[in-house]
Design a protein around this motif. Structure first.
Motif, mmCIF file in Angstrom:
data_model
loop_
_atom_site.group_PDB
_atom_site.id
_atom_site.type_symbol
_atom_site.label_atom_id
_atom_site.label_comp_id
_atom_site.label_asym_id
_atom_site.label_seq_id
_atom_site.Cartn_x
_atom_site.Cartn_y
_atom_site.Cartn_z
ATOM 1 N N ASN A 137 0.857 -1.032 0.034
ATOM 2 C CA ASN A 137 -0.118 0.002 0.073
ATOM 3 C C ASN A 137 0.777 1.289 -0.242
ATOM 4 N N SER A 195 -13.059 4.781 -3.580
ATOM 5 C CA SER A 195 -11.939 3.963 -3.987
ATOM 6 C C SER A 195 -12.260 2.502 -3.222
ATOM 7 N N GLU A 246 -13.051 -0.666 -5.814
ATOM 8 C CA GLU A 246 -11.621 -1.536 -5.478
ATOM 9 C C GLU A 246 -10.599 -1.020 -6.174
ATOM 10 N N TYR A 267 1.563 1.437 -6.063
ATOM 11 C CA TYR A 267 0.560 1.811 -6.943
ATOM 12 C C TYR A 267 0.812 2.146 -8.329
ATOM 13 N N SER A 310 -7.100 -2.620 -6.772
ATOM 14 C CA SER A 310 -6.693 -2.570 -5.398
ATOM 15 C C SER A 310 -5.907 -3.731 -4.853
ATOM 16 N N THR A 311 -5.053 -3.573 -3.904
ATOM 17 C CA THR A 311 -4.366 -4.803 -3.604
ATOM 18 C C THR A 311 -5.255 -5.899 -2.943
ATOM 19 N N ASP A 348 -7.781 1.701 -0.018
ATOM 20 C CA ASP A 348 -6.421 1.145 -0.892
ATOM 21 C C ASP A 348 -5.963 2.756 -1.288
ATOM 22 N N PRO A 391 -7.126 1.528 -6.099
ATOM 23 C CA PRO A 391 -6.138 2.528 -5.233
ATOM 24 C C PRO A 391 -6.387 3.870 -5.835
#
Length: 289
Positions: free
Chosen positions: A4, A38, A42, A9, A279-280, A76, A44
């Motif tokens: 993160n 976000s 989902e 990113y 996102s992660t 994220d 970043p």
């Protein structure tokens, strides 16, 4: 090591062929809107403390507001200093910003290079990545002399090599704000040339109002962070104005509608940039399926 981070990113965006959005907050409600977008998309996101909110509430208060709204949400997101001055950069490092942008574009080239190089050295000692700007982003106008603003390719090559910046914001036909006329097509060839000679991920500010076809072409040419504010701010304003157009309402009611409209506008940007679903947590979930 956490994934993160601002560097991660942008590295993931580069590998995946998309761009991460950098969006500005103006108060708690707009901050909440970006965080909620976000989570829903989902995606970043760079939560950007920028040139509007800093004069309004001060850098430290803006950072603490953003951190307070973000912590515990699971979004994220990283908190990023946007268009920071020389002094603000060092205050941001003290406060704990996740990434910073030093804007020395108003300086002569050699001065910008020297100041940026020192800032990179200090920021990297804190483990914080640095975005810098070369060329300049004009305010919206129908009569811009672009030759005075475009990023010079040769200067970009030297600037990155001698400063060690992590990301480079360039000028290739974008502007801050919106004009009444048709937007100028982005100089995609210039973006490609700068990518090829610098080797770092590129950033475009002023992505509001840029046609989707130009956004896609810019991403393919090496832009992996896109900043937008005006479109999202206008969505928030539209919600307030439409609420008050129905008669007297509480300010909280109007801001609630504005926040909802800003959430939807932000999700639309994330989909356009290709970072929705990146996102992660989303990536890890997909990898396990």
């Amino acid at each position: 090591m956490t994934t993160n981070t601002a560097e991660n990113y942008v590295a993931r965006a580069r590998a995946g062929g998309y761009a991460v959005g950098g969006f500005n907050m103006h108060n708690p409600e707009t901050t909440q809107a970006l965080i909620e977008a976000s989570i829903r998309a989902e995606s970043p996101v760079f939560l950007q403390v920028g040139r509007a909110i800093v004069p309004h509430m001060g850098l430290e208060a803006a950072y603490r507001m953003t951190r307070r709204e973000l912590d515990g949400t699971g979004a994220d997101a990283v908190i990023h200093l946007d268009h920071g001055t020389y002094d603000e950069v060092f205050e941001a490092l003290r406060l704990g910003f996740d990434s910073i942008m030093f804007d020395g574009s108003h300086l002569q080239f050699e001065e910008n290079l020297k100041a940026t190089r020192y800032i990179v050295q200090v920021a990297h000692s804190f483990g914080v990545p640095v975005e810098a700007e070369l060329g300049s982003i004009p305010d919206a106008s129908d009569g811009i002399d672009w030759s005075a603003h475009y990023t010079n390719v040769d200067e970009a090559e030297r600037f990155v090599a001698e400063t060690g910046v992590d990301f480079l914001a360039i000028s290739a036909g974008v502007m801050h704000g919106l004009t009444s006329g048709d937007p100028l097509p982005l100089d995609i060839e210039r973006i490609q040339r700068i990518r090829d000679v610098t080797g770092v991920p590129l950033v475009l500010h002023g992505a509001s109002g840029v046609p989707g076809s130009d956004i896609s072409a810019a991403i393919a040419a090496g832009v992996h962070k896109l900043n937008a504010d005006t479109d999202l701010r206008h969505a928030f304003r539209r919600g307030i104005e439409e609420t008050w157009a129905r008669g007297d309402r509480q300010l909280e009611d109007a801001m609630s509608v504005g926040k909802s409209m800003m959430i939807e506008a932000t999700i639309a940007k994330m989909r356009e940039y290709g970072c929705a679903g990146a996102s992660t947590a989303a990536v890890l979930t997909e990898a396990r399926v």
